[in-house]
Write a protein that holds these residues in place. Structure first.
Motif, mmCIF file in Angstrom:
data_model
loop_
_atom_site.group_PDB
_atom_site.id
_atom_site.type_symbol
_atom_site.label_atom_id
_atom_site.label_comp_id
_atom_site.label_asym_id
_atom_site.label_seq_id
_atom_site.Cartn_x
_atom_site.Cartn_y
_atom_site.Cartn_z
ATOM 1 N N ALA A 73 0.830 -1.205 0.000
ATOM 2 C CA ALA A 73 0.000 0.000 0.000
ATOM 3 C C ALA A 73 0.863 1.253 0.000
ATOM 4 O O ALA A 73 0.590 2.224 -0.724
ATOM 5 C CB ALA A 73 -0.929 -0.010 1.208
ATOM 6 N N LEU A 118 1.011 4.011 -3.075
ATOM 7 C CA LEU A 118 0.702 5.429 -2.844
ATOM 8 C C LEU A 118 1.867 6.310 -3.286
ATOM 9 O O LEU A 118 1.662 7.356 -3.924
ATOM 10 C CB LEU A 118 0.395 5.655 -1.368
ATOM 11 C CG LEU A 118 0.085 7.090 -0.945
ATOM 12 C CD1 LEU A 118 -1.124 7.628 -1.704
ATOM 13 C CD2 LEU A 118 -0.154 7.163 0.564
ATOM 14 N N LEU A 133 -6.232 1.238 -0.269
ATOM 15 C CA LEU A 133 -5.327 1.550 0.840
ATOM 16 C C LEU A 133 -6.017 1.332 2.183
ATOM 17 O O LEU A 133 -5.439 0.749 3.116
ATOM 18 C CB LEU A 133 -4.856 3.002 0.738
ATOM 19 C CG LEU A 133 -3.937 3.375 -0.431
ATOM 20 C CD1 LEU A 133 -3.784 4.889 -0.513
ATOM 21 C CD2 LEU A 133 -2.575 2.712 -0.267
#
Length: 374
Positions: free
Chosen positions: A321, A325, A343
């Motif tokens: 995650a 990002l 997420l």
């Protein structure tokens, strides 16, 4: 142990992905984010028609008689699609009832769970306590022809629409399981505001709840721990689906995002980051599938395999995650981008049924040599 999926298992995975892609796309997921209901009734009916709630229920009760592997395959596709609904909690309760429930209770409850007309969930965790047997503080005391339950449970998935609650409580200091009807006096269910909006979690309060003796399940601490291991594996499978989809979204973005006249995916540092994410997904899949197969085979190392998978996936989900990002930049954290929902789900999956630290501690205990008797 054969690590290849059978033809039937591969077909199950493909059918699950096709159903969720066609009937529960991301647009439909977003439309249900603020709904009070735990489940999309149309999608749940389709899941029930395909036999998902009864996958691991014995055939004599209308189920398919499959195991943890099949449950994990479906759970992975649900995670990939950010699906909502009580598939995992209902499957967990069905496993417990089929294994330790009194015959009359199994005959009463399991067919309705298989049909999808009744839903169930497991009320195990308690506020500010570890997701382990040592973290259980709710109590059950004998009172004539019933047991009286008191306590508070937290993060109970889909309890708002569940008819049956499998409650873990201490009877004379020993963990035991009780099947509670959600509508009986003394049960209070309150929806919780949580990080993951794609699923529903609730607080369940038990205040002097009377449960008939025949609704106490036979399984003791060892059986409850095994159920906790299986629940952790299904959480791993959900996280695996989420991680896999985050890698896909990231690769798509790095191919389309142009910087300095080139797609950012052409830069070596970005390639390395995507490769690291893919490695985490592949390793998580291997660990999860091995543990699920070990659980079905009742292998000697099944508990160790479950802990290894749960600890690795809990940490890996957060790592994937974070990298996803970073590679998306600021857009990945905006509400409008689908990565934002993945997420949140990944973060919730990293702590459900115990975070990495909980499973690593237990794995160390399982690996510690047993002292020789004097």
């Amino acid at each position: 142990m054969d690590f290849e999926l059978s033809e039937e298992q591969a077909m199950l995975r493909e059918a699950s992905r096709a159903l969720l892609a066609g009937r529960a796309p991301i647009e439909r997921v977003r439309a249900w984010l603020d709904a009070d209901q735990d489940v999309d009734p149309d999608v749940w009916q389709l899941m029930s028609d395909l036999g998902w709630p009864g996958l691991a229920v014995p055939e004599e009760y209308g189920g398919a008689g499959q195991g943890v592997v099949e449950l994990a395959l479906v759970a992975e596709e649900i995670g990939r699609a950010l699906g909502r609904g009580p598939f995992v909690p209902t499957a967990i309760v069905g496993r417990a009832l089929a294994a330790w429930g009194p015959p009359r209770l199994r005959a009463e409850v399991l067919p309705a769970l298989v049909a999808g007309s009744d839903r169930a969930t497991w009320a195990f965790a308690e506020p500010r306590l570890p997701w382990t047997l040592d973290g259980v503080r709710s109590t059950a005391r004998a009172d004539g022809d019933a047991f009286v339950l008191d306590g508070v449970k937290t993060a109970v998935q889909d309890a708002g629409g569940a008819r049956r609650l499998l409650v873990t409580a201490l009877q004379d200091g020993v963990p035991a399981s009780f099947l509670v009807d959600r509508e009986v006096p003394g049960v209070t269910v309150r929806r919780q505001r949580v990080l993951d909006p794609t699923r529903s979690f609730h607080e369940v309060r038990l205040a002097g709840v009377r449960v008939p003796r025949e609704r106490r399940l036979d399984g003791g601490p060892a059986e409850i721990q095994r159920l906790l291991d299986e629940a952790s594996l299904l959480r791993c499978a959900d996280a695996l689906g989420v991680m896999d989809r985050m890698v896909e979204l990231t690769v798509e973005h790095t191919r389309a995002r142009v910087q300095f006249g080139r797609p950012i995916g052409a830069f070596q540092a970005v390639k390395h980051a995507c490769a690291d994410m893919a490695l985490l997904v592949h390793a998580s899949r291997a660990a999860t599938h091995h543990a699920a197969m070990a659980a079905d085979a009742r292998a000697d190392d099944a508990a160790r395999a479950a802990c290894a998978a749960a600890s690795y996936v809990s940490a890996g989900a957060g790592e994937v995650a974070g990298r996803a990002l970073q590679l998306h930049g600021g857009i990945g954290f905006t509400w409008e981008h689908d990565l934002h929902l993945h997420l949140r789900r990944a973060r919730a999956d990293s702590v459900l049924y115990g975070d990495a630290a909980v499973h690593r501690d237990r794995l160390c205990a399982l690996l510690r040599p047993v002292p020789a008797s004097a």
